[in-house]
Design an enzyme around this catalytic site. Structure first.
Site, PDB file in Angstrom:
ATOM      1  N   CYS A 205       0.840  -1.198   0.000  1.00 49.80           N
ATOM      2  CA  CYS A 205       0.000   0.000   0.000  1.00 49.80           C
ATOM      3  C   CYS A 205       0.882   1.258   0.000  1.00 49.80           C
ATOM      4  O   CYS A 205       1.602   1.499  -0.962  1.00 49.80           O
ATOM      5  CB  CYS A 205      -1.003  -0.026   1.145  1.00 49.80           C
TER       6      CYS A 205
ATOM      7  N   GLU B 147      -2.688  -9.074   2.349  1.00 39.53           N
ATOM      8  CA  GLU B 147      -3.122  -9.704   3.605  1.00 39.53           C
ATOM      9  C   GLU B 147      -4.624  -9.616   3.797  1.00 39.53           C
ATOM     10  O   GLU B 147      -5.176 -10.291   4.672  1.00 39.53           O
ATOM     11  CB  GLU B 147      -2.382  -9.071   4.798  1.00 39.53           C
TER      12      GLU B 147
ATOM     13  N   HIS C 192      -3.740  -4.606  -0.713  1.00 36.72           N
ATOM     14  CA  HIS C 192      -3.374  -5.297   0.520  1.00 36.72           C
ATOM     15  C   HIS C 192      -3.479  -6.808   0.297  1.00 36.72           C
ATOM     16  O   HIS C 192      -4.575  -7.367   0.375  1.00 36.72           O
ATOM     17  CB  HIS C 192      -4.318  -4.897   1.658  1.00 36.72           C
TER      18      HIS C 192
END
Length: 214
Positions: free
Chosen positions: A82, A195, A193
């Site tokens: 990011c 994750e 992102h």
């Protein structure tokens, strides 16, 4: 053999989800800004949420800029996420204020020209052939949350005179095309992102972890 990964702890929010995601794909993860740990790890992850200028200030406060530079000078892998991607570029321009970045790649981070900002949600990407990060997930969607992005091609900006391989650039679109990821030797980064991107994001992180030490 488990790969040792440091997630750089410089005050950025939402780092625990990155730590857990990396652990789930088999990495031995430490959250720290200790210079020795950063230098010795197989991989370094630079997360980032919020404003470009604030992230740069926080990074410099723990000498993160120097730690990243030293790793890259030695060919040691780094992954930005990011705003961790954005700060790898020359500068960020937010609210008319230009803040110098780490200048690993040419380009400026500017506000998205789109009907709705921020860009928040799942979007497809256009990954280039030969991508390590997107091996097996080039056709998947990834989760983005951002109002600013790089909208110029760093590979084109570097020109054709460099003896080094040009960076592999992955694109996405929200109102305008923007850089969704870059892979350039030891340095890789994603605007989205991983994750928070479900199975596709987990596979991307697994691809990166598996590439460490090759």
């Amino acid at each position: 053999m488990s790969r040792r990964v440091v997630v750089l702890d410089y005050g950025s929010g939402n780092v625990r989800s990155a730590v857990r995601a990396l652990e789930r794909v088999g990495a031995d993860v430490e959250l720290t800004a200790d210079p020795a740990a950063v230098a010795e790890a197989d991989g370094l992850v630079v997360p980032g949420v919020g404003a470009f200028a604030a992230v740069m200030e926080q990074l410099r406060a723990v000498r993160g800029d120097q730690l990243i530079e030293r790793r890259l000078a030695g060919g040691r892998p780094v992954l930005g996420i990011c705003v961790g991607l954005q700060v790898m570029f020359t500068a960020g321009d937010e609210h008319g204020v230009r803040t110098p970045g780490l200048d690993q790649w040419p380009g400026e981070v500017v506000r998205l020209d789109a009907p709705v900002v921020p860009h928040m949600g799942w979007s497809p990407v256009r990954a280039p052939e030969g991508s390590v990060l997107f091996d097996g997930v080039a056709d998947e969607r990834f989760y983005f949350v951002h109002s600013y992005a790089v909208q110029t091609d760093p590979a084109a900006a570097l020109g054709g005179d460099s003896p080094l391989e040009p960076p592999l650039v992955t694109w996405a679109e929200h109102g305008v095309p923007f850089v969704a990821a870059v892979e350039n030797g030891a340095l890789s980064a994603t605007q989205f992102h991983p994750e928070k991107s479900g199975d596709a994001g987990a596979q991307l992180l697994r691809n990166w972890v598996n590439s460490l030490g090759r």
